[in-house]
Design an enzyme around this catalytic site. Structure first.
Site, PDB file in Angstrom:
ATOM      1  N   HIS A  11       0.022   4.070  -5.806  1.00 39.57           N
ATOM      2  CA  HIS A  11       0.722   5.320  -6.115  1.00 39.57           C
ATOM      3  C   HIS A  11       0.266   5.894  -7.452  1.00 39.57           C
ATOM      4  O   HIS A  11      -0.259   5.185  -8.314  1.00 39.57           O
ATOM      5  CB  HIS A  11       2.237   5.076  -6.149  1.00 39.57           C
ATOM      6  CG  HIS A  11       2.662   4.112  -7.221  1.00 39.57           C
ATOM      7  ND1 HIS A  11       2.807   4.479  -8.548  1.00 39.57           N
ATOM      8  CD2 HIS A  11       2.959   2.789  -7.180  1.00 39.57           C
ATOM      9  CE1 HIS A  11       3.169   3.434  -9.266  1.00 39.57           C
ATOM     10  NE2 HIS A  11       3.266   2.385  -8.456  1.00 39.57           N
ATOM     11  N   GLU A  84       6.851  -2.689  -3.584  1.00 39.73           N
ATOM     12  CA  GLU A  84       6.494  -3.498  -4.743  1.00 39.73           C
ATOM     13  C   GLU A  84       7.272  -4.814  -4.729  1.00 39.73           C
ATOM     14  O   GLU A  84       8.321  -4.938  -4.081  1.00 39.73           O
ATOM     15  CB  GLU A  84       6.791  -2.710  -6.036  1.00 39.73           C
ATOM     16  CG  GLU A  84       6.449  -3.425  -7.334  1.00 39.73           C
ATOM     17  CD  GLU A  84       4.986  -3.828  -7.457  1.00 39.73           C
ATOM     18  OE1 GLU A  84       4.593  -4.818  -6.803  1.00 39.73           O
ATOM     19  OE2 GLU A  84       4.245  -3.167  -8.212  1.00 39.73           O
TER      20      GLU A  84
END
Length: 212
Positions: A11, A84
């Site tokens: 990202h 994550e």
């Protein structure tokens, strides 16, 4: 059996990346630099002929994926397997704050003990490895002979690199994971290959790699 080519994109930058603050599963959106990085990645990926786009469902990944989706004319498929790592009591703290407040816990984290579960809802490297590997294999099996994109996070990419190269979870990291960096791997059955890693030629400024 035809190989699946998988393009993995970290990202874009968030303000917490810039502060070296641990995000984990806390939802933090892209900052202005991250938005520009996502646009640059989307433009670079527009010509790769991808047939599917997957993303972590955390905000910073979703925002990155939505920009890539426009360039590829695809609808992103959210997969929590690509979230994550859960960093437990470290989430919201900087790396330095984590080290100073919880030195014993941070030492185990820094030593990359594979089965050490970070307290208060955290996740071990082994647990992270299992869910990421399962998610990646699922994508590879569902898209044999195709090219797909996965938008994800630094901790996930750490696992992917080790899976593909066959390196230990304990080994210190010897590769970069920049924000909005582009990484290529391929899967042919159980055989994984690393094609390219940490590409940043599409970025005006090289993305941050604030990970320990």
């Amino acid at each position: 059996m035809e190989a699946t080519r998988i393009c993995l994109v970290r990202h874009g930058e968030t303000s917490w990346n810039a502060e070296q603050r641990i995000q984990g599963n806390i939802d933090v959106g892209l900052d202005s630099a991250g938005q520009a990085q996502a646009e640059a990645a989307a433009e670079w990926l527009s010509a790769i002929g991808a047939t599917a786009l997957y993303s972590s469902d955390l905000l910073r990944a979703r925002q990155t994926a939505m920009r890539i989706a426009g360039a590829l004319s695809l609808v992103p498929i959210m997969r929590p397997e690509f979230r994550e790592r859960r960093y437990g009591l470290f989430e919201g703290l900087t790396y330095e704050q984590s080290r100073s407040r919880y030195p014993d816990v941070y030492e185990l984290f820094e030593r990359r003990e594979p089965d050490f579960v970070i307290p208060y809802g955290g996740e071990s490297l082994r647990q992270l490895q299992q869910r990421v590997t399962d998610g990646l294999r699922r994508v590879a099996d569902d898209h044999r002979g195709e090219t797909v994109v996965v938008v994800t996070h630094g901790g996930v990419l750490d696992i992917v690199n080790r899976l593909v190269r066959g390196t230990s979870l304990r080994q210190p990291r010897d590769f970069l994971i920049p924000n909005a960096g582009i990484n290529w791997v391929s899967a042919d059955g159980d055989r994984w290959s690393l094609e390219a890693w940490g590409l940043t030629d599409h970025l005006a400024m090289v993305g941050l790699d604030e990970l320990p």
